[in-house]
Design a protein around this motif. Sequence first.
Motif, PDB file in Angstrom:
ATOM      1  N   ASN A 130       7.189  -0.737   8.985  1.00 50.87           N
ATOM      2  CA  ASN A 130       8.070  -0.253   7.930  1.00 50.87           C
ATOM      3  C   ASN A 130       9.097   0.739   8.472  1.00 50.87           C
ATOM      4  N   VAL A 135       2.931  -1.997   1.208  1.00 48.53           N
ATOM      5  CA  VAL A 135       3.604  -0.721   0.964  1.00 48.53           C
ATOM      6  C   VAL A 135       2.731   0.400   1.500  1.00 48.53           C
ATOM      7  N   ALA A 164       6.638 -10.837  -2.295  1.00 48.51           N
ATOM      8  CA  ALA A 164       6.427  -9.398  -2.174  1.00 48.51           C
ATOM      9  C   ALA A 164       6.924  -8.896  -0.822  1.00 48.51           C
ATOM     10  N   SER A 165       6.638  -9.640   0.238  1.00 48.85           N
ATOM     11  CA  SER A 165       7.091  -9.250   1.575  1.00 48.85           C
ATOM     12  C   SER A 165       8.612  -9.263   1.650  1.00 48.85           C
ATOM     13  N   LEU A 221       1.692 -11.503  -5.801  1.00 53.29           N
ATOM     14  CA  LEU A 221       2.742 -10.499  -5.627  1.00 53.29           C
ATOM     15  C   LEU A 221       2.157  -9.094  -5.597  1.00 53.29           C
ATOM     16  N   ALA A 222       1.304  -8.789  -6.575  1.00 51.43           N
ATOM     17  CA  ALA A 222       0.722  -7.454  -6.667  1.00 51.43           C
ATOM     18  C   ALA A 222      -0.180  -7.155  -5.479  1.00 51.43           C
ATOM     19  N   THR A 261      -3.488  -0.492  -8.921  1.00 56.40           N
ATOM     20  CA  THR A 261      -3.303  -1.933  -8.747  1.00 56.40           C
ATOM     21  C   THR A 261      -4.490  -2.554  -8.017  1.00 56.40           C
ATOM     22  N   ILE A 265      -0.500   2.208  -6.287  1.00 57.90           N
ATOM     23  CA  ILE A 265      -1.202   1.236  -5.439  1.00 57.90           C
ATOM     24  C   ILE A 265      -2.697   1.278  -5.722  1.00 57.90           C
ATOM     25  N   SER A 290      -0.098  -8.501  -2.401  1.00 58.05           N
ATOM     26  CA  SER A 290       0.682  -8.354  -1.176  1.00 58.05           C
ATOM     27  C   SER A 290       1.459  -7.046  -1.164  1.00 58.05           C
ATOM     28  N   LEU A 291       2.050  -6.683  -2.297  1.00 53.43           N
ATOM     29  CA  LEU A 291       2.782  -5.416  -2.369  1.00 53.43           C
ATOM     30  C   LEU A 291       1.854  -4.238  -2.114  1.00 53.43           C
ATOM     31  N   TRP A 318       9.974  -6.291  -0.346  1.00 58.52           N
ATOM     32  CA  TRP A 318       9.740  -4.982   0.259  1.00 58.52           C
ATOM     33  C   TRP A 318      10.602  -4.767   1.500  1.00 58.52           C
TER      34      TRP A 318
END
Length: 216
Positions: free
Chosen positions: A33, A27, A165-166, A19-20, A200, A197, A22-23, A169
Amino acid sequence: MNFLPDTASLALSISLQGLALSLGLIVAIGAQNAFVLRQGLRRQHVGSVVLFCAAADASLIAAGVMGMAQALGDRPGLARALALAGSVFLALYGWQALQRARQSHQLKASDGGDGLGRGAVLAQAAAFTLLNPHVYLDTVLLVGSIGAQQPAALRGWFVAGASAASLFWFGLLGFGARWLAPWFARPTAWRVLDGVIAMTMFVLSALLVRHVFNGM
């Protein structure tokens, strides 16, 4: 599905890593986006666009993880090399995010495309998603190679976390567009987000290095 406590904790940890990761990768200011944000602001085929983008990411992530796992197979040396390369990439990505945090950025919905049917809108979504070479570098190569390092029985949890995550978002962009648009137009908001980010990515890079050396 029943898990022993230790296995359940490990599955949760691996899901959160996916999750982390991919986010952190998704992002970012980009055409895809902006397109999802635009559709959200116009309230045109938002659900279809969100589901398509999330499903495309999930498919590429799953293909990357399973394909890389099969390709690595009995090649532990190659697996370690790819993991170290991924760690370097994440560190560089974090550094780039820190540099972006020092600059002014904003995400605005692009113009054009009013009144398009669902098919035409999904064709645009496909172009923004599948014709972008970075999506393959991120999902298939980077996320795939890192996911392939996980225990075989738990790779599905990594894929699930990365795919979630996708979905999160794109859903946030599409369905929360009218609330998010003014926030995304503020450079300060992007500085804070890029800072998060960066941290992370640095943490994930360090975890990947530790995984490599613990496995030696």
